[in-house]
Design a protein around this motif. Structure first.
Motif, PDB file in Angstrom:
ATOM      1  N   GLY A 188     -18.274  -9.708  13.512  1.00 42.58           N
ATOM      2  CA  GLY A 188     -18.586 -10.540  12.470  1.00 42.58           C
ATOM      3  C   GLY A 188     -17.547 -11.546  12.206  1.00 42.58           C
ATOM      4  N   SER A 189     -18.472 -12.889  11.780  1.00 40.59           N
ATOM      5  CA  SER A 189     -17.464 -14.050  11.239  1.00 40.59           C
ATOM      6  C   SER A 189     -19.308 -14.885  10.048  1.00 40.59           C
ATOM      7  CB  SER A 189     -17.104 -14.942  12.025  1.00 40.59           C
ATOM      8  OG  SER A 189     -15.975 -15.680  11.731  1.00 40.59           O
ATOM      9  N   THR A 190     -18.087 -14.785   9.034  1.00 43.26           N
ATOM     10  CA  THR A 190     -19.057 -15.592   7.970  1.00 43.26           C
ATOM     11  C   THR A 190     -18.004 -16.631   7.173  1.00 43.26           C
ATOM     12  OG1 THR A 190     -19.956 -14.033   7.535  1.00 43.26           O
ATOM     13  CG2 THR A 190     -20.731 -15.541   5.846  1.00 43.26           C
ATOM     14  N   ASP A 191     -18.982 -18.063   7.356  1.00 46.11           N
ATOM     15  CA  ASP A 191     -18.346 -19.285   7.147  1.00 46.11           C
ATOM     16  C   ASP A 191     -17.915 -18.930   5.124  1.00 46.11           C
ATOM     17  OD1 ASP A 191     -17.194 -21.302   6.122  1.00 46.11           O
ATOM     18  OD2 ASP A 191     -19.364 -23.044   6.509  1.00 46.11           O
ATOM     19  N   GLU A 192     -17.124 -18.138   5.203  1.00 41.50           N
ATOM     20  CA  GLU A 192     -16.802 -18.166   3.219  1.00 41.50           C
ATOM     21  C   GLU A 192     -16.150 -18.746   2.923  1.00 41.50           C
ATOM     22  OE1 GLU A 192     -14.591 -14.160   3.755  1.00 41.50           O
ATOM     23  OE2 GLU A 192     -15.683 -13.088   5.068  1.00 41.50           O
ATOM     24  N   LEU A 193     -14.999 -19.516   3.782  1.00 42.71           N
ATOM     25  CA  LEU A 193     -14.501 -20.869   2.484  1.00 42.71           C
ATOM     26  C   LEU A 193     -15.926 -21.604   2.039  1.00 42.71           C
ATOM     27  CD1 LEU A 193     -12.154 -22.334   1.986  1.00 42.71           C
ATOM     28  CD2 LEU A 193     -11.785 -23.505   3.939  1.00 42.71           C
ATOM     29  N   GLY A 194     -17.061 -21.752   3.015  1.00 43.58           N
ATOM     30  CA  GLY A 194     -17.757 -22.743   2.630  1.00 43.58           C
ATOM     31  C   GLY A 194     -18.674 -22.838   1.516  1.00 43.58           C
TER      32      GLY A 194
END
Length: 141
Positions: free
Chosen positions: A122-128
């Motif tokens: 998975g990948s999540t927009d953690e920076l955002g």
């Protein structure tokens, strides 16, 4: 199992685990040999690690929601594009609650065997997320 059963398990993951805090559901939808190939920092890549991740997230964001935007499946894989949202009401990554909300995009690919998820990427927009919460300032240039 059928792709419909895999889709149902994926939907339960978001609705019952992430959004409702029913961590026991993971014991039903994940195989005992489950491996999370993209664990969060300090998260073990197994079922207990994933339960701990959701406990931590729901303590920091009691109104945490994971809402599917698009899901597609084959007989042994489910790919999902979804949004994650919540309000920062508890300590998160050492940061006191800001009271701010976030909503970011995420992707997940899960592989199933015999009706249970055996692997997850998975990948999540953690920076955002960190920017929306005011934890990380915008980076210029």
């Amino acid at each position: 199992m059928t792709k419909e059963a895999n889709l149902a398990a994926t939907e339960r993951w978001g609705a019952e685990v992430a959004s409702a805090g029913r961590y026991d559901v993971l014991d039903e939808i994940l195989a005992p040999s489950f491996v999370d190939h993209d664990p969060a920092p300090d998260q073990t890549p197994d079922i207990e690690g994933l339960k701990g991740f959701f406990r931590t997230m729901r303590m920091a964001f009691p109104d945490l929601k994971a809402e599917p935007v698009e899901i597609t499946a084959s007989d042994d894989h489910v790919a999902m594009r979804y949004t994650i949202s919540g309000t920062h009401q508890g300590k998160f990554q050492g940061v006191a609650p800001t009271g701010r909300s976030f909503k970011v995009a995420a992707l997940q690919l899960a592989r199933f065997e015999n009706g249970q998820c055996v692997e997850r990427w998975g990948s999540t927009d953690e920076l955002g997320m960190l920017k929306q919460l005011g934890i990380l300032a915008d980076v210029a240039g």
